[in-house]
Design a protein around this motif. Structure first.
Motif, PDB file in Angstrom:
ATOM      1  N   LYS A  26     -29.827   0.122   0.930  1.00  0.00           N
ATOM      2  CA  LYS A  26     -29.421   0.047   2.340  1.00  0.00           C
ATOM      3  C   LYS A  26     -29.989  -1.201   3.031  1.00  0.00           C
ATOM      4  O   LYS A  26     -29.260  -1.952   3.667  1.00  0.00           O
ATOM      5  CB  LYS A  26     -29.888   1.312   3.095  1.00  0.00           C
ATOM      6  CG  LYS A  26     -29.342   2.602   2.522  1.00  0.00           C
ATOM      7  CD  LYS A  26     -29.808   3.825   3.300  1.00  0.00           C
ATOM      8  CE  LYS A  26     -31.317   4.053   3.323  1.00  0.00           C
ATOM      9  NZ  LYS A  26     -31.907   4.334   1.995  1.00  0.00           N
ATOM     10  N   SER A  27     -31.291  -1.396   2.889  1.00  0.00           N
ATOM     11  CA  SER A  27     -31.900  -2.552   3.569  1.00  0.00           C
ATOM     12  C   SER A  27     -31.356  -3.858   3.008  1.00  0.00           C
ATOM     13  O   SER A  27     -31.181  -4.833   3.751  1.00  0.00           O
ATOM     14  CB  SER A  27     -33.425  -2.522   3.417  1.00  0.00           C
ATOM     15  OG  SER A  27     -33.953  -1.413   4.106  1.00  0.00           O
ATOM     16  N   THR A  28     -31.073  -3.875   1.729  1.00  0.00           N
ATOM     17  CA  THR A  28     -30.529  -5.102   1.127  1.00  0.00           C
ATOM     18  C   THR A  28     -29.159  -5.422   1.731  1.00  0.00           C
ATOM     19  O   THR A  28     -28.867  -6.584   2.040  1.00  0.00           O
ATOM     20  CB  THR A  28     -30.444  -4.949  -0.403  1.00  0.00           C
ATOM     21  OG1 THR A  28     -31.736  -4.578  -0.899  1.00  0.00           O
ATOM     22  CG2 THR A  28     -30.004  -6.237  -1.066  1.00  0.00           C
ATOM     23  N   ALA A  42     -29.020  -2.108  12.255  1.00  0.00           N
ATOM     24  CA  ALA A  42     -30.215  -1.326  12.561  1.00  0.00           C
ATOM     25  C   ALA A  42     -30.663  -0.618  11.287  1.00  0.00           C
ATOM     26  O   ALA A  42     -29.875   0.081  10.651  1.00  0.00           O
ATOM     27  CB  ALA A  42     -29.910  -0.316  13.669  1.00  0.00           C
ATOM     28  N   ASP A  43     -31.925  -0.822  10.930  1.00  0.00           N
ATOM     29  CA  ASP A  43     -32.445  -0.260   9.686  1.00  0.00           C
ATOM     30  C   ASP A  43     -33.340   0.940   9.998  1.00  0.00           C
ATOM     31  O   ASP A  43     -34.473   0.777  10.424  1.00  0.00           O
ATOM     32  CB  ASP A  43     -33.240  -1.333   8.925  1.00  0.00           C
ATOM     33  CG  ASP A  43     -33.386  -0.988   7.451  1.00  0.00           C
ATOM     34  OD1 ASP A  43     -33.003   0.138   7.058  1.00  0.00           O
ATOM     35  OD2 ASP A  43     -33.884  -1.849   6.696  1.00  0.00           O
ATOM     36  N   GLU A  44     -32.803   2.126   9.805  1.00  0.00           N
ATOM     37  CA  GLU A  44     -33.514   3.377  10.088  1.00  0.00           C
ATOM     38  C   GLU A  44     -34.196   3.332  11.458  1.00  0.00           C
ATOM     39  O   GLU A  44     -35.406   3.535  11.579  1.00  0.00           O
ATOM     40  CB  GLU A  44     -34.520   3.661   8.963  1.00  0.00           C
ATOM     41  CG  GLU A  44     -33.821   3.573   7.600  1.00  0.00           C
ATOM     42  CD  GLU A  44     -34.547   4.300   6.476  1.00  0.00           C
ATOM     43  OE1 GLU A  44     -35.294   5.251   6.785  1.00  0.00           O
ATOM     44  OE2 GLU A  44     -34.344   3.936   5.315  1.00  0.00           O
ATOM     45  N   PRO A  45     -33.409   3.102  12.516  1.00  0.00           N
ATOM     46  CA  PRO A  45     -33.987   2.878  13.849  1.00  0.00           C
ATOM     47  C   PRO A  45     -34.677   4.104  14.435  1.00  0.00           C
ATOM     48  O   PRO A  45     -35.462   3.967  15.368  1.00  0.00           O
ATOM     49  CB  PRO A  45     -32.777   2.483  14.706  1.00  0.00           C
ATOM     50  CG  PRO A  45     -31.610   3.106  14.015  1.00  0.00           C
ATOM     51  CD  PRO A  45     -31.935   3.050  12.546  1.00  0.00           C
TER      52      PRO A  45
HETATM   53 MG    MG Z   1     -34.672   0.442   3.510  1.00  0.00          MG
END
Ligand code: MG
Ligand code: ADP
Length: 253
Positions: free
Chosen positions: A76-78, A197-200
Motif C-alpha cells: 500500500k505505502s509503495t 493518505a497513508d493510514e490517516p
Molecule cells: Mg504502509
C-alpha cells in the motif's frame, strides 16, 4: 475501440486503459516495483531485492475516493509513494492527469508533487518546533508564495479544518486528531488535485478517526483521494476499494 491489438503489447495496454474512465486523476498501468534493484547495487531477481508491487493497474477517477486495503507488507505505502512521485517504479507507468511521472526529470517530478499532490501520513509528520500555522504554510515557502499570503492562507485552512483557535499552538500542544487536521490543512495548502493518505486514522481512536475521515471526505470531494487503510470505516466511505495482496491487485470493488 480496437480489439485487434496484440495481447501484452504497449498498444493493448493503452487500449485497456482507454476502456476505463477517461477522466482518471491518477492511472497506474502495470506498475511493478522492486526495492534494492535500482542504483546498480542489486540486480532484478537478486535475492536481496524485494518485489513490493507486481503489475498493479487501477485508476483514481476525478472526484472519487479510492481506498487501498491489504495486509501489512502488501504494498500500500509503495503505491502511495509511486503516486506521489516519491519513488519511480521499476516498470509500468503512473500517470497524473495523463502526465507520466517516470518521464519527468527529478526536478519536474518534485514540482508536480509540490503543486499537484497533497500527502497525509499516519504519524502526521509535523515539524515539532513550528506552530500549526507555520506547518501548514511550509509547502508554500517552497512554492515561493510571499509571507503575508502564506500566513493568510494557512490561517484560512486551519479555520476550514476547525482549528481556527489553534494557529499558534505547537504540535506537542495538540491532540492526535488535531495534529492530523493540521496535516490535512498542510496537504491542502497548495490546492492539490490529488490527495494521498497513508493510514490517516491509524494512530487515532475510533471517534477521532471518524472526524478526520469526514474531513478528508469533505476536502476530497472536488479532488481525487487515494487512501490506504485497514480501517473498515475508511473503506466504507470510499467509492471504490482496491485490495492488494502480496503486491498484486487481488480485488476491485
Ligand atoms: Mg504502509
Ligand atoms: P504496506 O504499506 O502495505 O505495509 P509497503 O509498501 O510498505 O506495504 O511494503 C511492501 C513490501 O516492500 C514489503 O515487503 C516491505 O518489507 C518492502 N519494503 C517497503 N519499503 C522498503 C524499502 N525502502 N526497502 C526495501 N523493502 C521495502
Amino acid at each position: 475501440m480496437s480489439n485487434q491489438s496484440v495481447h501484452g503489447s504497449r498498444s493493448s495496454a493503452r487500449d485497456r486503459a482507454d476502456e476505463r474512465e477517461s477522466t482518471a486523476a491518477v492511472r497506474l498501468e502495470g506498475v511493478t516495483h522492486e526495492y534494492g534493484s535500482t542504483g546498480g547495487r542489486f540486480r532484478s531477481g537478486d535475492e536481496r531485492t524485494v518485489t513490493a508491487l507486481r503489475d498493479v493497474s487501477f485508476d483514481v477517477p476525478e472526484g472519487m475516493i479510492v481506498g487501498l486495503e491489504g495486509p501489512s507488507g502488501s504494498g500500500k505505502s509503495t503505491v502511495l509513494h509511486a503516486v506521489a512521485g516519491l519513488l519511480v517504479p521499476t516498470s509500468g507507468s503512473v500517470e497524473l492527469r495523463e502526465t507520466d511521472l517516470a518521464a519527468l526529470s527529478d526536478s519536474e517530478r518534485t514540482r508536480v508533487r509540490r503543486h499537484h499532490i497533497g500527502i497525509v501520513f499516519q504519524r502526521f509528520h509535523l515539524l515539532p518546533s513550528l506552530s500549526a500555522r507555520a506547518n501548514v504554510a511550509l509547502p508554500l515557502v517552497q512554492s515561493g508564495v510571499p509571507r503575508a499570503d502564506r500566513r493568510a492562507r494557512a490561517t484560512a485552512l486551519l479555520e476550514e479544518v476547525g482549528l481556527g483557535d489553534r494557529t499558534t499552538h505547537l504540535p506537542g500542544e495538540l491532540s492526535g486528531g488535531e495534529r492530523q487536521r493540521v496535516a490535512i490543512a498542510r496537504a491542502l495548502s497548495t490546492d492539490p488535485d490529488v490527495i494521498v493518505a497513508d493510514e490517516p486514522t491509524g494512530e487515532l481512536d475510533t471517534a477521532t478517526g471518524a472526524d478526520v475521515l469526514e474531513l478528508l471526505t469533505d476536502v476530497g470531494r472536488d479532488r481525487a483521494v487515494l487512501v490506504a487503510s485497514h480501517d473498515e470505516a475508511t473503506l466504507e466511505v470510499a467509492d471504490r476499494v482496491v485490495t492488494l495482496c502480496d503486491g498484486r491487485v487481488d480485488d476491485v470493488r
